[in-house]
Scaffold this motif. Structure first.
Motif, short mmCIF file in Angstrom:
data_model
loop_
_atom_site.label_atom_id
_atom_site.label_comp_id
_atom_site.label_asym_id
_atom_site.label_seq_id
_atom_site.Cartn_x
_atom_site.Cartn_y
_atom_site.Cartn_z
N ALA A 148 -16.26 -2.85 -13.91
CA ALA A 148 -17.25 -3.17 -12.89
C ALA A 148 -17.58 -1.88 -12.15
O ALA A 148 -16.67 -1.13 -11.76
N ILE A 149 -18.84 -1.61 -11.97
CA ILE A 149 -19.28 -0.39 -11.32
C ILE A 149 -20.13 -0.76 -10.11
O ILE A 149 -21.06 -1.55 -10.21
N GLY A 150 -19.80 -0.18 -8.97
CA GLY A 150 -20.58 -0.40 -7.76
C GLY A 150 -21.80 0.51 -7.76
O GLY A 150 -21.70 1.69 -8.07
N ARG A 151 -22.95 -0.04 -7.44
CA ARG A 151 -24.19 0.74 -7.40
C ARG A 151 -24.87 0.52 -6.06
O ARG A 151 -24.93 -0.60 -5.57
N VAL A 152 -25.37 1.62 -5.49
CA VAL A 152 -26.03 1.53 -4.20
C VAL A 152 -27.51 1.89 -4.27
O VAL A 152 -28.20 1.88 -3.26
N GLY A 153 -28.00 2.22 -5.44
CA GLY A 153 -29.42 2.53 -5.58
C GLY A 153 -29.79 3.91 -5.08
O GLY A 153 -30.92 4.15 -4.69
N ALA A 154 -28.84 4.81 -5.07
CA ALA A 154 -29.11 6.18 -4.64
C ALA A 154 -28.52 7.13 -5.67
O ALA A 154 -27.52 6.81 -6.32
N ALA A 155 -29.12 8.25 -5.82
CA ALA A 155 -28.63 9.25 -6.77
C ALA A 155 -29.03 10.63 -6.26
O ALA A 155 -30.01 10.76 -5.53
N PRO A 156 -28.26 11.64 -6.64
CA PRO A 156 -28.66 12.98 -6.24
C PRO A 156 -29.96 13.38 -6.92
O PRO A 156 -30.26 12.94 -8.02
N VAL A 157 -30.71 14.18 -6.25
CA VAL A 157 -31.95 14.68 -6.82
C VAL A 157 -31.60 15.90 -7.66
O VAL A 157 -31.00 16.85 -7.18
N GLY A 158 -31.94 15.82 -8.95
CA GLY A 158 -31.64 16.92 -9.87
C GLY A 158 -32.63 18.06 -9.70
O GLY A 158 -33.65 17.93 -9.02
#
Length: 176
Positions: free
Chosen positions: A25-35
């Motif tokens: 199970a992986i928690g996701r918050v809908g945010a990611a670093p900008v590459g």
């Protein structure tokens, strides 16, 4: 900007598989670093050929390492994708721009080239294997042996295609 903000996040849980195929199970918050942005620079023809050869060799070693890890069980065969995964990745990279999409197509082509050189009868690598065997043996294989080995090779290729496409269907239907 330079300001620090404090926020409270509640991740959603997504079911996925890790590299060994174990369900996690992986928690996701809908945010990611900008590459970093894609940067292109003009180079001469000679430097472009050298750079392309390096990139191609890097992709060959990457695909070879993935194959080695699949065969040794270090990577689950559930990670293999078929036509649907290819289409999805193609669409995602096309949305990122022409340069990224062309890079994806180049990587995909190298991937196919490496797979085509596997020593499986009916693939080019299988034909090279036949030629090497004939060189050592001093005479060609019988037509019957070639036909039987080609049938085995076809069965292997069809099984791999069914497995990869089946993984796609399972992933889509069961959100895995």
């Amino acid at each position: 900007g330079a300001q620090t903000m404090e926020v409270s996040l509640t991740p959603t849980v997504a079911k996925d598989r890790d590299a060994t195929g174990k369900r996690v199970a992986i928690g996701r918050v809908g945010a990611a670093p900008v590459g970093p942005k894609y940067v292109s620079e003009r180079v001469g023809a000679g430097e472009a050929v050298v750079s392309g050869a390096r990139a191609t060799w890097g992709m060959v070693t990457f695909v070879s390492d993935i194959l080695r890890r699949l065969v040794t069980g270090q990577l689950s065969a559930r990670n293999m994708g078929g036509l649907l995964s290819i289409g999805e990745a193609s669409g995602e990279t096309a949305a990122l721009g022409l340069e990224i999409w062309l890079g994806f197509l180049a990587a995909f082509s190298v991937n196919l080239a490496v797979l085509n050189l596997l020593p499986i009868p009916i693939l080019d690598g299988g034909h090279l294997m036949f030629l090497a065997f004939e060189a050592v043996r001093g005479r060609p294989l019988s037509v019957e042996a070639r036909v039987r080995l080609s049938q085995v090779g076809l069965a292997i290729v069809v099984a791999l295609m069914l497995w990869a496409n089946g993984n796609d269907v399972v992933r889509i239907l069961f959100n895995r």
